[in-house]
Design a protein around this motif. Structure first.
Motif, PDB file in Angstrom:
ATOM      1  N   ALA A 260       0.831  -1.208   0.000  1.00  8.32           N
ATOM      2  CA  ALA A 260       0.000   0.000   0.000  1.00  8.32           C
ATOM      3  C   ALA A 260       0.860   1.250   0.000  1.00  8.32           C
ATOM      4  N   HIS A 261       1.925   1.246   0.783  1.00  7.74           N
ATOM      5  CA  HIS A 261       2.799   2.417   0.836  1.00  7.74           C
ATOM      6  C   HIS A 261       3.508   2.639  -0.488  1.00  7.74           C
ATOM      7  N   GLY A 262       3.893   1.540  -1.146  1.00  7.43           N
ATOM      8  CA  GLY A 262       4.551   1.672  -2.440  1.00  7.43           C
ATOM      9  C   GLY A 262       3.625   2.215  -3.516  1.00  7.43           C
ATOM     10  N   MET A 263       2.355   1.844  -3.440  1.00  8.93           N
ATOM     11  CA  MET A 263       1.399   2.267  -4.459  1.00  8.93           C
ATOM     12  C   MET A 263       0.788   3.633  -4.159  1.00  8.93           C
ATOM     13  N   ALA A 264       0.548   3.924  -2.892  1.00  2.16           N
ATOM     14  CA  ALA A 264      -0.124   5.178  -2.520  1.00  2.16           C
ATOM     15  C   ALA A 264       0.510   5.750  -1.257  1.00  2.16           C
ATOM     16  N   PRO A 265       1.748   6.230  -1.351  1.00  2.00           N
ATOM     17  CA  PRO A 265       2.452   6.687  -0.145  1.00  2.00           C
ATOM     18  C   PRO A 265       1.779   7.868   0.545  1.00  2.00           C
ATOM     19  N   VAL A 266       1.203   8.774  -0.217  1.00  2.00           N
ATOM     20  CA  VAL A 266       0.556   9.936   0.397  1.00  2.00           C
ATOM     21  C   VAL A 266      -0.652   9.500   1.219  1.00  2.00           C
ATOM     22  N   THR A 267      -1.450   8.602   0.654  1.00  4.43           N
ATOM     23  CA  THR A 267      -2.630   8.119   1.369  1.00  4.43           C
ATOM     24  C   THR A 267      -2.238   7.378   2.643  1.00  4.43           C
ATOM     25  N   VAL A 268      -1.213   6.533   2.549  1.00  5.31           N
ATOM     26  CA  VAL A 268      -0.772   5.777   3.726  1.00  5.31           C
ATOM     27  C   VAL A 268      -0.233   6.720   4.795  1.00  5.31           C
ATOM     28  N   THR A 269       0.493   7.743   4.390  1.00  9.37           N
ATOM     29  CA  THR A 269       1.011   8.705   5.357  1.00  9.37           C
ATOM     30  C   THR A 269      -0.124   9.446   6.055  1.00  9.37           C
ATOM     31  N   ARG A 270      -1.153   9.791   5.301  1.00 14.74           N
ATOM     32  CA  ARG A 270      -2.308  10.464   5.911  1.00 14.74           C
ATOM     33  C   ARG A 270      -3.024   9.538   6.891  1.00 14.74           C
ATOM     34  N   LEU A 271      -3.153   8.271   6.530  1.00 10.24           N
ATOM     35  CA  LEU A 271      -3.777   7.308   7.440  1.00 10.24           C
ATOM     36  C   LEU A 271      -2.925   7.117   8.695  1.00 10.24           C
ATOM     37  N   SER A 272      -1.606   7.132   8.532  1.00 11.34           N
ATOM     38  CA  SER A 272      -0.725   7.033   9.699  1.00 11.34           C
ATOM     39  C   SER A 272      -0.929   8.224  10.619  1.00 11.34           C
ATOM     40  N   GLY A 273      -1.154   9.401  10.016  1.00 12.57           N
ATOM     41  CA  GLY A 273      -1.416  10.590  10.822  1.00 12.57           C
ATOM     42  C   GLY A 273      -2.694  10.465  11.627  1.00 12.57           C
ATOM     43  N   LEU A 274      -3.713   9.862  11.003  1.00 10.39           N
ATOM     44  CA  LEU A 274      -4.965   9.632  11.738  1.00 10.39           C
ATOM     45  C   LEU A 274      -4.739   8.642  12.875  1.00 10.39           C
ATOM     46  N   GLY A 275      -3.937   7.604  12.594  1.00 12.61           N
ATOM     47  CA  GLY A 275      -3.629   6.625  13.633  1.00 12.61           C
ATOM     48  C   GLY A 275      -2.856   7.239  14.784  1.00 12.61           C
ATOM     49  N   ALA A 276      -1.962   8.171  14.466  1.00  9.61           N
ATOM     50  CA  ALA A 276      -1.155   8.812  15.510  1.00  9.61           C
ATOM     51  C   ALA A 276      -2.040   9.579  16.490  1.00  9.61           C
ATOM     52  N   ARG A 277      -3.175  10.082  16.012  1.00  9.52           N
ATOM     53  CA  ARG A 277      -4.065  10.826  16.895  1.00  9.52           C
ATOM     54  C   ARG A 277      -4.709   9.939  17.952  1.00  9.52           C
ATOM     55  N   LEU A 278      -4.737   8.639  17.692  1.00  6.19           N
ATOM     56  CA  LEU A 278      -5.319   7.706  18.655  1.00  6.19           C
ATOM     57  C   LEU A 278      -4.317   7.290  19.726  1.00  6.19           C
ATOM     58  N   LEU A 279      -3.055   7.594  19.509  1.00  6.04           N
ATOM     59  CA  LEU A 279      -2.008   7.226  20.461  1.00  6.04           C
ATOM     60  C   LEU A 279      -1.877   8.289  21.543  1.00  6.04           C
ATOM     61  N   PRO A 280      -1.223   7.957  22.670  1.00 10.05           N
ATOM     62  CA  PRO A 280      -1.130   8.906  23.788  1.00 10.05           C
ATOM     63  C   PRO A 280      -0.474  10.226  23.383  1.00 10.05           C
ATOM     64  N   ALA A 281      -1.046  11.320  23.851  1.00 12.72           N
ATOM     65  CA  ALA A 281      -0.474  12.640  23.584  1.00 12.72           C
ATOM     66  C   ALA A 281       0.788  12.827  24.415  1.00 12.72           C
ATOM     67  N   PRO A 282       1.759  13.582  23.893  1.00 17.50           N
ATOM     68  CA  PRO A 282       3.013  13.773  24.645  1.00 17.50           C
ATOM     69  C   PRO A 282       2.822  14.693  25.842  1.00 17.50           C
ATOM     70  N   PRO A 283       3.424  14.367  26.972  1.00 19.08           N
ATOM     71  CA  PRO A 283       3.422  15.282  28.123  1.00 19.08           C
ATOM     72  C   PRO A 283       4.476  16.356  27.929  1.00 19.08           C
ATOM     73  N   ALA A 284       4.528  17.307  28.853  1.00 19.99           N
ATOM     74  CA  ALA A 284       5.521  18.382  28.749  1.00 19.99           C
ATOM     75  C   ALA A 284       6.924  17.870  29.044  1.00 19.99           C
ATOM     76  N   ALA A 285       7.038  16.940  29.993  1.00 18.39           N
ATOM     77  CA  ALA A 285       8.356  16.455  30.410  1.00 18.39           C
ATOM     78  C   ALA A 285       8.881  15.370  29.481  1.00 18.39           C
TER      79      ALA A 285
END
Length: 331
Positions: A260-285
């Motif tokens: 998928a990344h080889g065929m549509a890298p922009v789309t996969v990167t955007r989906l990775s960005g959506l996935g990153a939003r589901l992961l824990p937010a960074p603290p200040a420290a």
């Protein structure tokens, strides 16, 4: 001049495995020994090496040699390669497996995390490959070099950015070495595993909201549908070495992601960005700690959920010498 006919079987060949004391490296060492190889296991921790060798000897009935070695130290790697070559009258197989995993949002890391990943994963692979090439070229059986990359090197994974960068460099190293050794009596196999149940979550390093990062990473890497049994993965890798395959991508999910990344890298990167939003937010420290040290109070709801998802991965940690302290079990 005609090349020496290459052997497909591994019996009687000598092998060196870096990062061989636990997890995937330990299983690869055992699988090679079961094929009849004379195996040297190399790793940084002497006690861990001893426990790993005891586990492998009990499992296989074979004798293993061990070598304490930090793959970031070029001279130390060269010394281990020379010793393995001299001990067995040659060196036929080398597996560069040593590495580290840092799990954290990039906002919780500094450049040191990237330097550590590059020094250990990529630098370790370079040191191992460059030290071993002359011995492998001299192998009467035709040398075999195996570099352990990752699907994280085929596409960047959120909260694993230093790891992904270093594994991408390993992938390029493997492809380049394969191209430049074409015509030599030597094969280079680059392996890109997806998620595997090796128990590595206890050895990984976690930053940001470390307990939350530990929870998602250990549960996902232990999930039966998306992760692979580590012993089966080791068997697939050794088979690829036998057949002198150029590239191996393990797990259907990893193969699908790479395509998928080889065929549509922009789309996969955007989906990775959506996935990153589901992961824990960074603290200040900032700060990072190993999985062994993460607070895993059993009464918390997060730990209860994590244990449900990570039951197979926790079991793998007990089997494959990932726990500190104490020897691995043979179950």
């Amino acid at each position: 001049m005609a090349l020496t006919p290459r052997r497909s079987d591994l019996a009687g060949l000598s092998a060196l495995v870096t990062g061989g004391s636990r997890g995937l490296g330990l299983l690869l060492s055992a699988r090679l020994a079961q094929r009849g190889c004379l195996v040297t296991m190399a790793a940084r921790d002497e006690d861990e090496l001893r426990r790993g060798a005891e586990w492998a000897e009990e499992r296989t009935g074979k004798k293993f040699h061990t070598a304490v070695c930090d793959v970031r130290d070029r001279q130390a790697v060269e010394s281990v390669v020379r010793q393995a070559d001299a001990r067995h009258g040659g060196l036929d197989i080398v597996v560069a497996n040593a590495g580290v995993i840092q799990v954290a949002p990039v906002a919780s890391l500094d450049s040191g995390a990237f330097e550590d990943a590059m020094d250990t994963i990529f630098g370790g692979a370079v040191n191992t490959a460059m030290a071993a090439l002359s011995s492998l070229r001299a192998s009467e059986a035709g040398g075999r070099l195996c570099l352990i990359g990752s699907v994280g090197g085929l596409l960047a994974v959120p909260h694993l950015l230093p790891y992904s960068c270093a594994k991408a460099a390993v992938g390029a190293l493997g492809e380049g070495l394969r191209a430049e050794t074409t015509g030599d009596d030597l094969s280079v196999t680059t392996v890109h595993p997806g998620l595997m149940r090796t128990g590595s979550h206890l050895q990984a390093e976690f930053g940001g909201r470390s307990s939350q990062e530990f929870a998602w990473f250990s549960a996902l890497s232990g999930a039966p549908v998306v992760s692979m049994d580590a012993d089966r993965a080791a068997e697939r890798i050794v088979r690829a070495l036998e057949r002198r395959r150029t590239r191996l991508v393990l797990t259907p999910a990893a193969r699908a992601a790479a395509v998928a990344h080889g065929m549509a890298p922009v789309t996969v990167t955007r989906l990775s960005g959506l996935g990153a939003r589901l992961l824990p937010a960074p603290p200040a420290a900032h700060g990072i700690e190993q999985g062994h040290g993460i607070d895993r109070t059993a009464s918390t709801w997060r730990e209860k959920v994590r244990r449900l998802g990570s039951v197979l991965n926790d079991r793998a940690a007990r089997r494959y010498n990932q726990h500190i302290p104490g020897p691995p079990t043979s179950a």
